[in-house]
Design an enzyme around this catalytic site. Structure first.
Site, short mmCIF file in Angstrom:
data_model
loop_
_atom_site.label_atom_id
_atom_site.label_comp_id
_atom_site.label_asym_id
_atom_site.label_seq_id
_atom_site.Cartn_x
_atom_site.Cartn_y
_atom_site.Cartn_z
N ASP A 202 -23.28 -23.00 -36.20
CA ASP A 202 -24.67 -23.25 -36.58
C ASP A 202 -24.72 -23.95 -37.95
O ASP A 202 -23.93 -23.64 -38.84
CB ASP A 202 -25.38 -21.88 -36.64
CG ASP A 202 -26.86 -22.03 -36.91
OD1 ASP A 202 -27.54 -22.72 -36.13
OD2 ASP A 202 -27.35 -21.46 -37.91
N GLU B 78 -23.05 -28.00 -35.31
CA GLU B 78 -24.41 -28.55 -35.24
C GLU B 78 -24.64 -29.53 -36.39
O GLU B 78 -24.73 -29.13 -37.55
CB GLU B 78 -25.44 -27.41 -35.34
CG GLU B 78 -26.87 -27.90 -35.21
CD GLU B 78 -27.92 -26.95 -35.78
OE1 GLU B 78 -29.11 -27.18 -35.55
OE2 GLU B 78 -27.55 -25.98 -36.46
#
Ligand SMILES: *[C@@H]1O[C@H](CO)[C@@H](O)[C@H](O)[C@H]1NC(C)=O
Ligand SMILES: *[C@@H]1O[C@H](CO)[C@@H](O)[C@H](O)[C@H]1NC(C)=O
Ligand SMILES: *[C@@H]1O[C@H](CO)[C@@H](O)[C@H](O)[C@H]1NC(C)=O
Ligand SMILES: *[C@@H]1O[C@H](CO)[C@@H](O)[C@H](O)[C@H]1NC(C)=O
Ligand SMILES: *[C@@H]1O[C@H](CO)[C@@H](O)[C@H](O)[C@H]1NC(C)=O
Ligand SMILES: *[C@@H]1O[C@H](CO)[C@@H](O)[C@H](O)[C@H]1NC(C)=O
Ligand SMILES: *[C@@H]1O[C@H](CO)[C@@H](O)[C@H](O)[C@H]1NC(C)=O
Ligand SMILES: *[C@@H]1O[C@H](CO)[C@@H](O)[C@H](O)[C@H]1NC(C)=O
Length: 534
Positions: free
Chosen positions: A229, A253
């Site tokens: 993330d 990400e």
């Protein structure tokens, strides 16, 4: 894909050589990923009636997921991506509860909101039995604490495990300059209701602890791959060390639509893969007033800029972006977007609810409980996804070169993109369009086969023969996507066991004067001419 950076790519390959034999990058490339939020997938007792608020817990669990794996595997998925597994804050904050799993407070404790360790292990056993790979989302940028006081947030660092001291964190500043990499990496994200205390991932003790932790996490939780993330929000050097320590494949990400900003992560050997945000934007735009030509332009740019497009996650929806249908809920458009995602170069990634044509807008409304759909396996996008996942897996098994053969365009104009992927004999030729379900019947001349080839369109199970130049006549209607393979290549796939001869579409959307077949063909001819002109 770029010869000028071969040495860099080789260095990257070396850096990630720790990637375990269990599920290496090649294995991941052959998979198709279903992304789900554990809290929103299924409850332990299977109940669907208790309604929940979008920003609070809906009480989905690992056990609920385990009990409903057929829904995923029947759709042909061979991997899942799930919410983070570590303990989160329990607070009811001004911006809701930690139902999503991103608000870590203890990296060494399990997230009991999703179940017990036994529940988790039972889920893993069932996944292994079904040969489904498990990708787990992990948070590395910050630890989290609720706060109500004004900024700067007062954080009780002793509550964190590990990193129980202020020295492990960057001093507070709010991210304000989104184009300034120092600012987005060193400042804190989102200071409302929760403080996302920003870890100082430049510190060697933080790096060492994170490496130790991820190695244990992968082992304790039987993880086959990671989604990292907010990877863009940590310093570059942290990423390859972390990924190597994990020993598994990882996507980071990197939220950007700019090719060099995305591809540099592969080129510099920082990450093996990323969700493909590059194509996400033009693809959305092509179905919302834009042009298909821009999708191809970006595809070619990514192909040149990134060292391994086959390790990018191909997607049109995720838990952070407004759903496709929140902008335009035409079903044909969604089918075309889905077809592209599943047949594109890279690893297909479908976000729970996309197959049910969910319409939620921005976060948290794009995180609808899946049970609202009744897990309907007859839903049109579910059916199409099952077909195309099965087709892809079949073609990969038949000719493994399928995976790393970059698709090439056979036709492009503002309304259409037709691509060919895979080696001769095992190729798929598919056309997406943005005509929508009100699209009239017409034909397209699509290349990609050999003279006289017997071809099957797998979404309608119709047959057609290629002409003397290997071109087929594609009967378009109602803006549906078309997917063609050789009849011989379909053998053993279980798809289209009965077929009918392809014939021109019949106009169905006209109110006053429905067109007969003959005028439909005339219209088709006119539109082919128009398609050539644009
Ligand atoms: C990668 O990890 C392996 C095993 O954990 C280690 O021996 C090696 O030094 C690491 N390589 C890099 C480049 O960090
Ligand atoms: C990846 O794993 C597969 C088995 O799943 C194996 O056949 C293949 O050789 C491995 N590839 C690399 C590059 O290690
Ligand atoms: C979820 O579970 C909690 C107790 O753990 C309960 O208070 C809450 O009402 C439940 N929410 C729903 C939507 O069932
Ligand atoms: C944080 O920065 C954003 C701009 O990125 C700004 O809109 C917001 O008001 C700031 N919040 C606080 C609490 O300083
Ligand atoms: C970028 O952000 C850093 C940290 O906030 C700041 O010190 C620096 O001045 C910024 N650079 C520019 C060019 O604005
Ligand atoms: C992994 O399991 C071991 C043994 O139970 C435990 O000591 C360790 O803290 C766990 N690590 C993580 C990251 O869960
Ligand atoms: C399809 O593309 C054309 C040409 O760019 C555009 O005018 C049209 O609005 C697009 N259709 C949709 C549904 O976005
Ligand atoms: C499931 O979807 C199909 C196709 O859209 C529809 O006809 C059917 O009514 C749905 N079933 C339920 C139980 O909603």
């Amino acid at each position: 894909m770029r010869t000028s950076v071969l040495n860099v790519a080789a260095a990257a390959a070396l850096a990630f050589s720790g990637i375990a034999a269990a599920a290496n990058i090649t294995e991941w490339k052959s998979r198709s990923v279903y992304q789900l939020m554990v809290d929103r997938y299924a409850r332990t007792d299977g109940s669907t009636t208790a309604t929940c608020e979008a920003h609070l817990f809906c009480n989905g669990t690992w056990k609920g997921l385990q009990n409903n794996l057929d829904y995923i595997t029947d759709m042909g998925f061979t991997a899942i991506q799930i919410s983070p597994v570590v303990k989160n804050i329990d607070d009811h904050t001004a911006v809701g509860d930690a139902y999503h799993g991103y608000w870590s407070v203890d990296n060494y404790a399990i997230n009991e909101r999703f179940g017990s360790k036994q529940d988790y292990d039972d889920l893993v056993a069932e996944l292994k039995k079904r040969d489904v790979l498990l990708m787990v989302d992990v948070v590395v940028n910050n630890m989290v604490q609720a706060f109500t006081n004004p900024v700067p947030p007062k954080v009780d660092y002793k509550k964190f495990n590990p990193f129980n001291d202020e020295k492990y964190f960057h001093p507070y500043c709010n991210v304000t300059m989104w184009e300034n990499s120092t600012d987005i990496q060193k400042c804190w994200l989102y200071p409302y209701g929760v403080a996302l205390a920003d870890l100082d991932t430049e510190r060697s003790d933080v790096v060492a602890e994170m490496s130790k932790w991820i190695k244990q996490l992968v082992s304790n939780y039987s993880i086959d791959g990671l989604r990292i993330d907010a990877a863009k929000h940590v310093n570059d050097a942290f990423l390859p060390t972390f990924v190597n320590a994990s020993g598994v494949f990882a996507w980071g990400e990197i939220l950007t639509g700019v090719t060099i900003d995305m591809c540099r992560y592969q080129e510099k050997g920082l990450l093996p893969g990323m969700p493909n945000y590059l194509e996400f934007y033009p693809l959305n735009s092509a179905f919302n007033g834009g042009s298909m030509q821009d999708v191809l332009t970006m595809k070619n740019e990514a192909n040149t800029g990134c060292t391994d497009i086959f390790a990018l996650g191909s997607f049109i929806e995720n838990h952070d972006m407004p759903r496709f249908a929140s902008v335009n809920d035409d079903l044909s458009l969604a089918k075309n977007a889905m077809a592209y995602i599943l047949l594109n170069d890279g690893i297909p990634t479908v976000y729970q609810g996309q197959e049910q044509h969910f319409k939620g807008n921005s976060t948290p409304f794009n995180r609808e409980p899946l049970w609202d759909s009744g897990y309907n396996k007859s839903a049109p996008l579910y059916v199409q996804t099952a077909t195309l996942n099965k087709l892809r897996s079949h073609l990969i098994k038949k000719t493994p070169e399928y995976l790393e053969s970059a698709s090439v365009e056979t036709l492009v104009d503002r309304n259409h993109l037709c691509l060919k992927k895979g080696p001769a004999g095992g190729q798929v030729v598919y056309c997406i369009s943005n005509k929508s379900s009100t699209g009239d019947p017409y034909t397209l001349n699509v290349g990609g086969f050999d003279a006289g080839d017997a071809v099957v369109e797998v979404l309608g199970c119709t047959t057609i023969n290629a002409d003397g130049t290997g071109t087929i006549l594609s009967y378009q209607n109602q803006g549906e996507p078309k997917v063609y393979v050789l009849a011989s290549a379909l053998q053993g796939s279980g798809l289209c066991t009965t077929t009918t001869a392809a014939k021109p579409g019949v106009k169905v959307n006209s109110g006053a004067s429905p067109m007969g077949m003959t005028s439909g063909v005339a219209m088709a001819a006119a539109l082919v001419a128009a398609a050539v002109l644009v």
